[in-house]
Motif scaffolding. Structure first.
Motif, PDB file in Angstrom:
ATOM      1  N   ALA A   1       0.813  -1.225   0.000  1.00  0.00           N
ATOM      2  CA  ALA A   1       0.000   0.000   0.000  1.00  0.00           C
ATOM      3  C   ALA A   1       0.846   1.274   0.000  1.00  0.00           C
ATOM      4  O   ALA A   1       0.401   2.314  -0.475  1.00  0.00           O
ATOM      5  N   THR A   2       2.072   1.180   0.534  1.00  0.00           N
ATOM      6  CA  THR A   2       2.889   2.401   0.601  1.00  0.00           C
ATOM      7  C   THR A   2       4.129   2.316  -0.285  1.00  0.00           C
ATOM      8  O   THR A   2       4.940   3.227  -0.305  1.00  0.00           O
ATOM      9  N   HIS A   3       4.287   1.188  -1.013  1.00  0.00           N
ATOM     10  CA  HIS A   3       5.443   1.057  -1.913  1.00  0.00           C
ATOM     11  C   HIS A   3       4.990   0.579  -3.277  1.00  0.00           C
ATOM     12  O   HIS A   3       4.204  -0.368  -3.372  1.00  0.00           O
TER      13      HIS A   3
ATOM     14  N   PHE B   1      25.887  19.738   0.825  1.00  0.00           N
ATOM     15  CA  PHE B   1      24.877  18.816   1.351  1.00  0.00           C
ATOM     16  C   PHE B   1      24.052  18.240   0.212  1.00  0.00           C
ATOM     17  O   PHE B   1      24.038  18.786  -0.904  1.00  0.00           O
ATOM     18  N   ALA B   2      23.401  17.118   0.510  1.00  0.00           N
ATOM     19  CA  ALA B   2      22.501  16.483  -0.456  1.00  0.00           C
ATOM     20  C   ALA B   2      21.265  16.013   0.297  1.00  0.00           C
ATOM     21  O   ALA B   2      21.323  15.770   1.499  1.00  0.00           O
ATOM     22  N   PHE B   3      20.160  15.950  -0.422  1.00  0.00           N
ATOM     23  CA  PHE B   3      18.960  15.385   0.189  1.00  0.00           C
ATOM     24  C   PHE B   3      18.166  14.630  -0.858  1.00  0.00           C
ATOM     25  O   PHE B   3      18.331  14.859  -2.070  1.00  0.00           O
ATOM     26  N   GLY B   4      17.349  13.721  -0.395  1.00  0.00           N
ATOM     27  CA  GLY B   4      16.457  12.984  -1.291  1.00  0.00           C
ATOM     28  C   GLY B   4      15.085  12.895  -0.649  1.00  0.00           C
ATOM     29  O   GLY B   4      14.953  12.433   0.483  1.00  0.00           O
ATOM     30  N   LEU B   5      14.063  13.396  -1.360  1.00  0.00           N
ATOM     31  CA  LEU B   5      12.698  13.396  -0.815  1.00  0.00           C
ATOM     32  C   LEU B   5      11.799  12.549  -1.708  1.00  0.00           C
ATOM     33  O   LEU B   5      11.993  12.504  -2.921  1.00  0.00           O
ATOM     34  N   GLY B   6      10.816  11.895  -1.091  1.00  0.00           N
ATOM     35  CA  GLY B   6       9.838  11.136  -1.870  1.00  0.00           C
ATOM     36  C   GLY B   6       8.755  12.065  -2.393  1.00  0.00           C
ATOM     37  O   GLY B   6       7.989  12.634  -1.624  1.00  0.00           O
ATOM     38  N   ILE B   7       8.694  12.238  -3.711  1.00  0.00           N
ATOM     39  CA  ILE B   7       7.723  13.176  -4.293  1.00  0.00           C
ATOM     40  C   ILE B   7       6.297  12.688  -4.092  1.00  0.00           C
ATOM     41  O   ILE B   7       5.399  13.455  -3.753  1.00  0.00           O
ATOM     42  N   ASP B   8       6.074  11.377  -4.281  1.00  0.00           N
ATOM     43  CA  ASP B   8       4.717  10.842  -4.148  1.00  0.00           C
ATOM     44  C   ASP B   8       4.189  11.097  -2.735  1.00  0.00           C
ATOM     45  O   ASP B   8       3.035  11.449  -2.549  1.00  0.00           O
TER      46      ASP B   8
ATOM     47  N   ALA C   1       3.338  14.703  -2.196  1.00  0.00           N
ATOM     48  CA  ALA C   1       2.114  15.005  -2.968  1.00  0.00           C
ATOM     49  C   ALA C   1       0.884  14.493  -2.220  1.00  0.00           C
ATOM     50  O   ALA C   1      -0.138  15.193  -2.127  1.00  0.00           O
ATOM     51  N   MET C   2       0.973  13.280  -1.656  1.00  0.00           N
ATOM     52  CA  MET C   2      -0.143  12.710  -0.886  1.00  0.00           C
ATOM     53  C   MET C   2      -0.466  13.592   0.311  1.00  0.00           C
ATOM     54  O   MET C   2      -1.634  13.859   0.610  1.00  0.00           O
ATOM     55  N   LEU C   3       0.592  14.062   0.985  1.00  0.00           N
ATOM     56  CA  LEU C   3       0.396  14.918   2.153  1.00  0.00           C
ATOM     57  C   LEU C   3      -0.272  16.228   1.774  1.00  0.00           C
ATOM     58  O   LEU C   3      -1.175  16.712   2.453  1.00  0.00           O
TER      59      LEU C   3
ATOM     60  N   LEU D   1      -1.074   5.128  -2.275  1.00  0.00           N
ATOM     61  CA  LEU D   1      -0.054   5.403  -3.286  1.00  0.00           C
ATOM     62  C   LEU D   1      -0.333   4.671  -4.596  1.00  0.00           C
ATOM     63  O   LEU D   1      -0.085   5.189  -5.680  1.00  0.00           O
ATOM     64  N   ARG D   2      -0.913   3.446  -4.485  1.00  0.00           N
ATOM     65  CA  ARG D   2      -1.097   2.654  -5.712  1.00  0.00           C
ATOM     66  C   ARG D   2      -2.036   3.330  -6.707  1.00  0.00           C
ATOM     67  O   ARG D   2      -1.874   3.179  -7.913  1.00  0.00           O
ATOM     68  N   ALA D   3      -3.003   4.111  -6.185  1.00  0.00           N
ATOM     69  CA  ALA D   3      -3.943   4.808  -7.077  1.00  0.00           C
ATOM     70  C   ALA D   3      -3.216   5.795  -7.998  1.00  0.00           C
ATOM     71  O   ALA D   3      -3.717   6.116  -9.080  1.00  0.00           O
ATOM     72  N   PHE D   4      -2.033   6.244  -7.586  1.00  0.00           N
ATOM     73  CA  PHE D   4      -1.255   7.167  -8.422  1.00  0.00           C
ATOM     74  C   PHE D   4      -0.974   6.578  -9.798  1.00  0.00           C
ATOM     75  O   PHE D   4      -0.833   7.313 -10.772  1.00  0.00           O
ATOM     76  N   PHE D   5      -0.827   5.252  -9.836  1.00  0.00           N
ATOM     77  CA  PHE D   5      -0.328   4.623 -11.063  1.00  0.00           C
ATOM     78  C   PHE D   5      -1.359   3.691 -11.706  1.00  0.00           C
ATOM     79  O   PHE D   5      -1.035   2.924 -12.588  1.00  0.00           O
ATOM     80  N   ASP D   6      -2.628   3.747 -11.243  1.00  0.00           N
ATOM     81  CA  ASP D   6      -3.681   2.932 -11.841  1.00  0.00           C
ATOM     82  C   ASP D   6      -4.198   3.513 -13.154  1.00  0.00           C
ATOM     83  O   ASP D   6      -4.764   2.808 -13.971  1.00  0.00           O
TER      84      ASP D   6
END
Ligand code: PHE
Length: 366
Positions: free
Chosen positions: A206-208, A315-322, A325-327, A334-339
């Motif tokens: 559900a979250t990956h 410095f470097a950072f990595g953020l989860g865009i999905d 966006a959900m927040l 998350l799965r609905a993003f790609f249905d």
């Protein structure tokens, strides 16, 4: 039989008065048609003796010529008028919205990527890109994960069966961090980039999802420290969520490519079953949520990317865009993003006119 000049005059008047091509055709048949009076009059010439013919012919010939000319001119005029009328009737207003056709929409992930680019551009960041099909040197080795590094196994990598010409493994990038390496090798230092894009890991619940989106950030300059990182992320999240009460917590963590490494948490509360970002995570009714990883770029990584760590740091950072966006837009699966479900897209998608701008608010819907 009435005399030819007055018959001609009457025919010319009728031709001039014809309002349609059909009416004009009727006039042609009555005059120059096989049984029209002009044609019949011409036939009578054959039965005349030469004197009679010489006397009668000119009147008939000139009647025929005058009527033929009038018919042609009137026909051209009626056709031109019909074309004008059709052009006037068949105009289309291309500025009107197509109401009957199904409307496409901008996917929330695309919208959020545009919002990110807009906010970071204002902070002086350029947008960089790299390939989604990577080699293991850029995805792992140059990020301080050699072949034996246990972090490689944690990435659930999709590998291709073939290797590159130089014998490197080929894979779908597991994070946007290889764009750090490519950007430093291409541009050197100082550098200030974000790199949004797709990443892939063999993971699904559900979250990956096996494909998801990250945005990488990289700043390399002189005298850069963790304070700059915290300010940059805080400034970004305030603009992104359009509220001032964003509180970030940096928690010690580990990534092979940053030293020290910190995990970034943001304070939020639950409002009506929905997570709403804002406030201190330790305040009553609040909690912390992880939104990304970051840290000071490891000296080994700078060396792999051809920079002298004695001169440069960053410095470097990595953020989860999905996830962000959900927040921001209140989706919970998350799965609905790609249905690709048109009902979901119609509900959560954006109009192409919802261009994120700092002045109008990066999240404003038209
Ligand atoms: N690449 C890391 C990941 O995917 C995130 C990260 C990026 C961490 C940059 C530190 C610095 O989990």
């Amino acid at each position: 039989m009435t005399d030819i000049p007055s018959q001609t005059e009457a025919a010319l008047a009728a031709i001039a008065a014809s309002a349609t091509l059909d009416a004009l055709e009727a006039q042609r048949l009555e005059t120059l048609g096989k049984k029209g009076w002009v044609s019949l009059a011409l036939k009578t010439l054959g039965g005349m003796n030469p004197e009679e013919r010489t006397a009668a012919a000119p009147a008939i010939q000139s009647a025929r010529a005058a009527i033929a000319e009038a018919l042609d001119a009137k026909k051209a005029a009626l056709e031109a008028a019909a074309l004008e009328e059709q052009l006037a009737r068949e105009t289309i207003d291309l500025t009107l919205p197509a109401q009957a056709a199904p409307k496409g929409s901008v996917h929330p992930v695309s919208q959020v990527m545009d919002e990110l680019a807009e906010i970071f551009a204002d902070l002086g960041f350029a947008v960089a890109t790299g390939p989604e099909i990577e080699d293991d040197w850029h995805n792992f080795t140059a990020l301080n994960m050699d072949e034996t590094h246990p972090a490689r196994a944690m990435h659930d990598t999709f590998y291709f069966p073939d290797k590159t010409a130089e014998g490197k493994d080929v894979l779908l990038r597991t994070h946007t961090s290889p764009v750090q390496i490519r950007s430093m090798l291409d541009q050197g230092a100082p550098i200030r980039i974000i790199a949004p894009g797709r990443v892939y890991r063999s993971d699904s619940d559900a979250t990956h999802t096996p494909m998801f989106h990250q945005v990488e950030g990289l700043v390399i300059d002189k005298d850069i420290h963790l304070g700059h990182l915290k300010w940059t992320l805080e400034t970004f999240f305030k603009a992104f969520f359009e509220r001032e009460d964003i509180v970030l917590r940096l928690r010690p963590s580990y990534f092979p490519f940053t030293e020290p490494s910190v995990e970034v948490d943001v304070g939020y509360s639950n409002e009506g079953g929905r997570r709403v970002v804002g406030g201190h995570g330790d305040a009553p009714g609040h909690a912390w949520m992880e939104i990304g990883g970051s840290g000071m770029v490891n000296a080994r990584v700078l060396e792999f990317a051809g920079l002298d760590p004695a001169e440069w740091q960053g410095f470097a950072f990595g953020l989860g865009i999905d996830r962000i966006a959900m927040l921001k837009y209140g989706m919970n699966d998350l799965r609905a993003f790609f249905d690709g479900d048109p009902r979901w897209l119609a509900h959560y998608g954006f109009s192409p006119f919802d261009q994120p701008t700092l002045s109008a608010g990066v999240g404003a819907r038209a």
